[in-house]
Design a protein around this motif. Structure first.
Motif, PDB file in Angstrom:
ATOM      1  N   SER A   1       0.845  -1.182   0.000  1.00 55.60           N
ATOM      2  CA  SER A   1       0.000   0.000   0.000  1.00 55.60           C
ATOM      3  C   SER A   1       0.883   1.236   0.000  1.00 55.60           C
ATOM      4  O   SER A   1       1.960   1.245   0.595  1.00 55.60           O
ATOM      5  CB  SER A   1      -0.901   0.001   1.231  1.00 55.60           C
ATOM      6  OG  SER A   1      -1.703   1.151   1.233  1.00 55.60           O
ATOM      7  N   LEU A   2       0.421   2.272  -0.675  1.00 56.82           N
ATOM      8  CA  LEU A   2       1.155   3.538  -0.705  1.00 56.82           C
ATOM      9  C   LEU A   2       0.557   4.548   0.273  1.00 56.82           C
ATOM     10  O   LEU A   2       1.213   5.493   0.663  1.00 56.82           O
ATOM     11  CB  LEU A   2       1.164   4.110  -2.121  1.00 56.82           C
ATOM     12  CG  LEU A   2       1.809   3.218  -3.180  1.00 56.82           C
ATOM     13  CD1 LEU A   2       1.679   3.851  -4.552  1.00 56.82           C
ATOM     14  CD2 LEU A   2       3.282   2.975  -2.849  1.00 56.82           C
ATOM     15  N   ALA A   3      -0.697   4.332   0.616  1.00 55.62           N
ATOM     16  CA  ALA A   3      -1.386   5.199   1.574  1.00 55.62           C
ATOM     17  C   ALA A   3      -2.241   4.320   2.466  1.00 55.62           C
ATOM     18  O   ALA A   3      -2.794   3.312   2.028  1.00 55.62           O
ATOM     19  CB  ALA A   3      -2.260   6.217   0.849  1.00 55.62           C
ATOM     20  N   GLU A   4      -2.345   4.707   3.711  1.00 56.00           N
ATOM     21  CA  GLU A   4      -3.107   3.907   4.665  1.00 56.00           C
ATOM     22  C   GLU A   4      -4.565   3.788   4.235  1.00 56.00           C
ATOM     23  O   GLU A   4      -5.212   4.769   3.893  1.00 56.00           O
ATOM     24  CB  GLU A   4      -3.043   4.539   6.053  1.00 56.00           C
ATOM     25  CG  GLU A   4      -3.603   3.641   7.119  1.00 56.00           C
ATOM     26  CD  GLU A   4      -3.378   4.199   8.506  1.00 56.00           C
ATOM     27  OE1 GLU A   4      -4.221   3.912   9.371  1.00 56.00           O
ATOM     28  OE2 GLU A   4      -2.384   4.904   8.722  1.00 56.00           O
TER      29      GLU A   4
ATOM     30  N   ALA B   1      -5.716   2.419   1.535  1.00 54.17           N
ATOM     31  CA  ALA B   1      -5.907   2.353   0.079  1.00 54.17           C
ATOM     32  C   ALA B   1      -5.153   1.152  -0.476  1.00 54.17           C
ATOM     33  O   ALA B   1      -4.057   0.835  -0.008  1.00 54.17           O
ATOM     34  CB  ALA B   1      -5.388   3.632  -0.572  1.00 54.17           C
TER      35      ALA B   1
ATOM     36  N   GLY C   1      -2.717  -0.902  -2.681  1.00 54.61           N
ATOM     37  CA  GLY C   1      -1.474  -0.529  -3.334  1.00 54.61           C
ATOM     38  C   GLY C   1      -1.321  -1.215  -4.681  1.00 54.61           C
ATOM     39  O   GLY C   1      -2.227  -1.899  -5.158  1.00 54.61           O
TER      40      GLY C   1
END
Length: 165
Positions: free
Chosen positions: A38-41, A43, A45
């Protein structure tokens, strides 16, 4: 060809297709193992969709394997009423070439026509080439597929698709 050997050939074909799907799924899983989770909590990835695809491919492979195991030896095919049966090897190379050409035309036309117009044409053409002759299926499945793509990518994920014109 006797009916029992035709049924055995159909079973082997289903098992080969199942194995091929499983190999592709394993390749996708292996390739995605180095993608970030994941690149953002909260969301998904870059690894999410390849892994989802791999799971779906594995499910299809398992379904085909079960279908092959349950197929009686005297059965020659599991066609639906709307499908056309071509003899063994009859025109397979030509249909494969036409399918590849149809996909190439789709890839060239997609940015110009947009997803909503070009995807149903692609799906209907490929269904026709694989033997589907039911008018209801040739209209409803491509439209449902285009609607699904639109809803998932545009509405749910916010991913812009080529709009065309």
């Amino acid at each position: 060809m006797s009916s029992s050997s035709a049924g055995g050939a159909a079973r082997l074909r289903l098992l080969a297709e199942s194995g091929l799907l499983a190999v592709v799924a394993a390749g996708v899983l292996l390739d995605s193992r180095f993608y970030p989770g994941s690149l953002a909590e909260g969301a998904p990835g870059p690894a999410f969709f390849p892994r989802l695809l791999a799971v779906l491919l594995m499910g299809c492979a398992a379904w085909l394997a079960v279908r092959a195991a349950r197929q009686p030896p005297e059965s020659t095919s599991g066609r639906s009423r709307g499908n056309v049966s071509a003899g063994p090897g009859a025109g397979r190379g030509a249909r494969l070439g036409l399918g590849a050409a149809w996909i190439a035309v789709f890839l060239l036309a997609w940015p110009r026509l947009g997803t909503v117009v070009s995807v149903p044409l692609l799906v209907a053409g490929l269904m026709w080439l694989t033997g589907e002759r039911s008018r209801l299926a040739l209209v409803s499945v491509p439209l449902a597929f285009a609607a699904f793509i639109y809803l998932v990518f545009m509405a749910a994920l916010g991913v812009p698709l080529p709009s065309g014109f």
